[in-house]
Design a protein around this motif. Structure first.
Motif: not given
Length: 511
Positions: A76-98
């Motif tokens: 559960a802690t890992m899930e919150q860390q993965v869903l943090s702004q710092k972790q998700l922003e690079p993924m969104v840029d990498r996959l072009g989800l914007a």
């Protein structure tokens, strides 16, 4: 429905037969409507991956796991860390989800999707697995789910989130192991300094109170016994030397008296007396005679001879019967030997006296130490308790530090508890929402409910009389005769008689 009548199973079956169309038509129409309504919703696709939680490869009897937190809380802690702004922003840029919107909005959409559809789905172990793996995690693995508007996006995001979870697990475990090792290393250094301080205090105390420590009393008593024995030996030797000196002194006095008596004529006192007498005689002669008188000349010669003898006696040291400590060169060898023995006895007495004084001082010192031993023992025990506590604390920390270093090395080599990807994220073939069969089933349930309710309502309002029980309930009168219903085919077959005969019989009965 006739009131005041108890209904049986046959009555309910008859109602069902009469109202079957009323029940089935709404059910069919509602299920069809639910199926058609499902097409009004936009399809959503769910991609799923399976992560297997493997226990550490090194037996726990040799190396205890460094991470003891419950796996559900840890994930559960890992899930919150993965869903943090710092972790998700690079993924969104990498996959072009914007796709025409800001990165922050895309991140918020992902979080909202995870809030509506949980990311983690636990895999419940079966009973057989629990029996074969006692003491292990109750959760052998978990699913990672993500739902999106198209299957490709769902698969991509699910794959990325799975990879981030696996990487976060490795990073977290290694960080916990390393931070534990660093913390224990600092604590070991502090414990080592405290132990050194206690050791220095103990060494200073032992040096200050040497011979007074617990366990030294026996040695001190033995030393005292030895010192007392030496003191007794020196005392006896001193007494013997004093006795021998007294005996030699008495012999010397006897020898000097004998030698002095033989040397009386040469005694300075006698010579002084003779000199005084001669000088008195000379004065009397000079008063009567001149210096050339023979008696005056002879007296002067006698005075000169006495003076010469007196000078010789003074130069060689005439024997003195009252002084036995000093001798002269003219003394006999026996007297000189006795004087040498007395001198040796004096030296022995002085040496024995010094040794006796030294031994007495040492005995007083050790006796003082023995008198102080109870107080010193109490202080020593307090220091020993502090030292043993510091030693035990240091040893415990050192053992934990060594174990933590092994755990850290085990985590770096990935020999501890691992999360491995068993099934990668699959491309969904069919939408997970809407479930058309579920919509149709819901419509069917609603239609059946409506049809049954309508059928019950119609039966409640129906007052038709259909059998003799309805008649009895409606008229509330006794029945005189009951005739069965006879249809035409049945009448033709009854008793093999022609229909005309049967009709004639019925007319007679009615007539």
């Amino acid at each position: 429905m006739i009131e005041n009548r108890e209904l049986s199973v046959d009555d309910y079956l008859a109602m069902l037969r009469r109202r079957l169309k009323v029940i089935l038509i709404p059910a069919v129409v509602a299920s069809l409507a639910g199926f058609l309504i499902s097409y009004a919703f936009a399809p959503r696709y769910t991609s799923q991956s399976l992560i297997l939680v493997e226990t550490q490869k090194v037996p726990e009897g040799y190396v205890q796991p460094v991470v003891t937190e419950d796996i559900t809380q840890r994930i559960a802690t890992m899930e919150q860390q993965v869903l943090s702004q710092k972790q998700l922003e690079p993924m969104v840029d990498r996959l072009g989800l914007a796709k025409g919107k800001s990165v922050a909005e895309a991140v918020d959409e992902i979080r909202e999707e995870v809030r509506k559809n949980p990311l983690i789905e636990w895999v419940s172990p079966d009973a057989a697995l629990k029996q074969h793996r006692p003491g292990q995690n109750d959760i052998p693995g978990f699913y990672v789910n993500y739902t999106a508007s198209n299957p490709q996006e769902a698969q991509q995001i699910c794959t990325e989130l799975t990879s981030m979870l696996l990487a976060e697990n490795l990073k977290t475990r290694e960080q916990v192991a390393q931070s534990t090792t660093d913390f224990l290393a600092r604590q070991v250094d502090l414990a080592k300094r405290d132990l050194d301080n206690q050791d220095a205090k103990m060494a200073t105390f032992k040096k200050q109170y040497m011979g007074q420590l617990p366990g030294d009393e026996d040695n001190t008593m033995k030393l005292l016994a030895g010192l007392n024995s030496q003191l007794d030996a020196y005392t006896q030797a001193l007494n013997r030397a004093e006795q021998d000196r007294a005996y030699a002194q008495s012999l010397l006095s006897q020898q000097l008296s004998a030698w002095s008596s033989s040397q009386t004529s040469m005694n300075p006192e006698n010579l002084q007396k003779q000199l005084a007498d001669l000088q008195t005689q000379l004065i009397g002669l000079q008063a009567r005679y001149t210096d050339d008188h023979p008696d005056v000349v002879k007296t002067k010669n006698d005075i000169a001879e006495v003076k010469r003898k007196l000078a010789e006696t003074n130069s060689v040291g005439a024997p003195d019967g009252g002084n036995t400590d000093k001798g002269s060169a003219s003394e006999p060898a026996e007297i000189k030997q006795l004087r040498l023995q007395i001198h040796q006895y004096d030296q022995s007495i002085a040496q024995a006296t010094r040794e006796q004084k030294l031994l007495q001082d040492q005995i007083h010192t050790y006796q003082g130490k023995l008198s102080l031993s109870p107080g010193v023992e109490e202080q020593y025990k307090a220091l020993m308790r502090d030292y043993e506590t510091a030693q035990k604390f240091y040893n415990d920390l050192l053992a934990k530090k060594n174990e933590s270093e092994m755990q850290t090395d085990m985590e770096r080599r990935q020999q501890g508890e691992q999360m491995s990807l068993l099934n990668p994220a699959n491309p969904p073939d069919a939408p997970s929402f809407p479930n058309r069969l579920l919509f149709a089933g819901g419509g069917l349930a609603a239609g059946l409910t409506f049809g049954l309710g309508l059928a019950v309502w119609l039966e409640v309002r129906d007052k038709a009389i259909r059998d003799e029980r309805d008649v009895l309930a409606a008229l509330e009168m006794p029945v005189l005769v009951s005739l069965p219903w006879i249809d035409e085919p049945t009448s033709k077959r009854e008793n093999g008689r022609p229909p005309e005969a049967v009709e004639q019989e019925i007319a007679e009965v009615n007539g």
